[in-house]
Design a protein around this motif. Structure first.
Motif, mmCIF file in Angstrom:
data_model
loop_
_atom_site.group_PDB
_atom_site.id
_atom_site.type_symbol
_atom_site.label_atom_id
_atom_site.label_comp_id
_atom_site.label_asym_id
_atom_site.label_seq_id
_atom_site.Cartn_x
_atom_site.Cartn_y
_atom_site.Cartn_z
ATOM 1 N N ALA A 1 61.035 -28.362 4.942
ATOM 2 C CA ALA A 1 60.362 -28.998 3.807
ATOM 3 C C ALA A 1 61.364 -29.806 3.003
ATOM 4 O O ALA A 1 62.568 -29.536 3.031
ATOM 5 C CB ALA A 1 59.717 -27.945 2.911
ATOM 6 N N VAL A 2 60.863 -30.792 2.298
ATOM 7 C CA VAL A 2 61.660 -31.523 1.317
ATOM 8 C C VAL A 2 61.223 -30.994 -0.041
ATOM 9 O O VAL A 2 60.039 -31.018 -0.373
ATOM 10 C CB VAL A 2 61.436 -33.041 1.417
ATOM 11 C CG1 VAL A 2 62.178 -33.760 0.306
ATOM 12 C CG2 VAL A 2 61.887 -33.550 2.776
ATOM 13 N N VAL A 3 62.192 -30.451 -0.804
ATOM 14 C CA VAL A 3 61.871 -29.809 -2.080
ATOM 15 C C VAL A 3 62.734 -30.394 -3.187
ATOM 16 O O VAL A 3 63.801 -30.949 -2.941
ATOM 17 C CB VAL A 3 62.091 -28.274 -2.010
ATOM 18 C CG1 VAL A 3 61.188 -27.645 -0.972
ATOM 19 C CG2 VAL A 3 63.537 -27.941 -1.713
ATOM 20 N N GLU A 4 62.259 -30.243 -4.394
ATOM 21 C CA GLU A 4 63.000 -30.638 -5.597
ATOM 22 C C GLU A 4 63.540 -29.355 -6.218
ATOM 23 O O GLU A 4 62.773 -28.536 -6.717
ATOM 24 C CB GLU A 4 62.062 -31.355 -6.565
ATOM 25 C CG GLU A 4 62.718 -31.830 -7.831
ATOM 26 C CD GLU A 4 63.445 -33.149 -7.649
ATOM 27 O OE1 GLU A 4 64.412 -33.375 -8.390
ATOM 28 O OE2 GLU A 4 63.053 -33.927 -6.769
ATOM 29 N N VAL A 5 64.856 -29.165 -6.188
ATOM 30 C CA VAL A 5 65.472 -27.970 -6.768
ATOM 31 C C VAL A 5 65.511 -28.135 -8.285
ATOM 32 O O VAL A 5 66.007 -29.138 -8.806
ATOM 33 C CB VAL A 5 66.887 -27.741 -6.205
ATOM 34 C CG1 VAL A 5 67.584 -26.613 -6.944
ATOM 35 C CG2 VAL A 5 66.819 -27.441 -4.718
ATOM 36 N N THR A 6 64.976 -27.127 -8.995
ATOM 37 C CA THR A 6 64.946 -27.169 -10.455
ATOM 38 C C THR A 6 65.912 -26.177 -11.083
ATOM 39 O O THR A 6 66.235 -26.304 -12.256
ATOM 40 C CB THR A 6 63.524 -26.879 -10.972
ATOM 41 O OG1 THR A 6 63.109 -25.588 -10.498
ATOM 42 C CG2 THR A 6 62.549 -27.934 -10.497
ATOM 43 N N GLY A 7 66.386 -25.194 -10.312
ATOM 44 C CA GLY A 7 67.328 -24.220 -10.860
ATOM 45 C C GLY A 7 67.689 -23.171 -9.829
ATOM 46 O O GLY A 7 67.049 -23.054 -8.780
ATOM 47 N N THR A 8 68.732 -22.409 -10.131
ATOM 48 C CA THR A 8 69.171 -21.328 -9.250
ATOM 49 C C THR A 8 69.604 -20.143 -10.105
ATOM 50 O O THR A 8 69.909 -20.293 -11.287
ATOM 51 C CB THR A 8 70.359 -21.762 -8.362
ATOM 52 O OG1 THR A 8 71.458 -22.100 -9.209
ATOM 53 C CG2 THR A 8 70.013 -22.936 -7.465
ATOM 54 N N THR A 9 69.645 -18.978 -9.488
ATOM 55 C CA THR A 9 70.159 -17.785 -10.151
ATOM 56 C C THR A 9 70.645 -16.805 -9.092
ATOM 57 O O THR A 9 70.345 -16.953 -7.910
ATOM 58 C CB THR A 9 69.094 -17.129 -11.052
ATOM 59 O OG1 THR A 9 69.720 -16.135 -11.859
ATOM 60 C CG2 THR A 9 67.998 -16.470 -10.237
#
Length: 111
Positions: free
Chosen positions: A33-41
């Motif tokens: 998939a092509v995704v838009e990363v908005t954050g990580t933890t």
């Protein structure tokens, strides 16, 4: 007595097939998939780090995977810390009740 043995045999067969399905899930539940990363933890689970990646398409985890010979989760997480569009490969299912996430196996910036 024969009926009881037959029922037990059928039950064991069903349990065995369910186990085989569970073990082989990474091989038949993969996708891209092509995704838009908005954050990580990062969260601590059972004495090890589990990296979570939040996207507009849902939440993914980023952990090492023996099935895919992936052992660079921390490096991949460092790359995904920068918000943007990424083409990812993943496997698994999202089951909210069990806190199961799809696992990212590969990610690269998408144009």
């Amino acid at each position: 007595m024969k009926k009881t043995l037959r029922i037990a045999g059928i039950a064991l067969t069903v349990i065995g097939l369910m186990f085989v399905g569970w073990v082989t899930t990474p091989y038949w539940s993969h996708g891209e998939a092509v995704v838009e990363v908005t954050g990580t933890t990062t969260k601590r689970e059972g004495g090890r780090d589990v990296y979570l990646v939040f996207t507009t398409s849902g939440t993914f985890r980023n952990t090492d995977s023996l099935h895919y010979l992936k052992f660079d989760s921390s490096d991949l997480q460092g790359q995904l810390n920068r918000p943007g569009r990424y083409r990812i490969n993943y496997y698994g299912f999202r089951v909210p009740v069990l806190s199961l996430y799809r696992n990212i196996t590969r990610a690269e910036p998408a144009p």
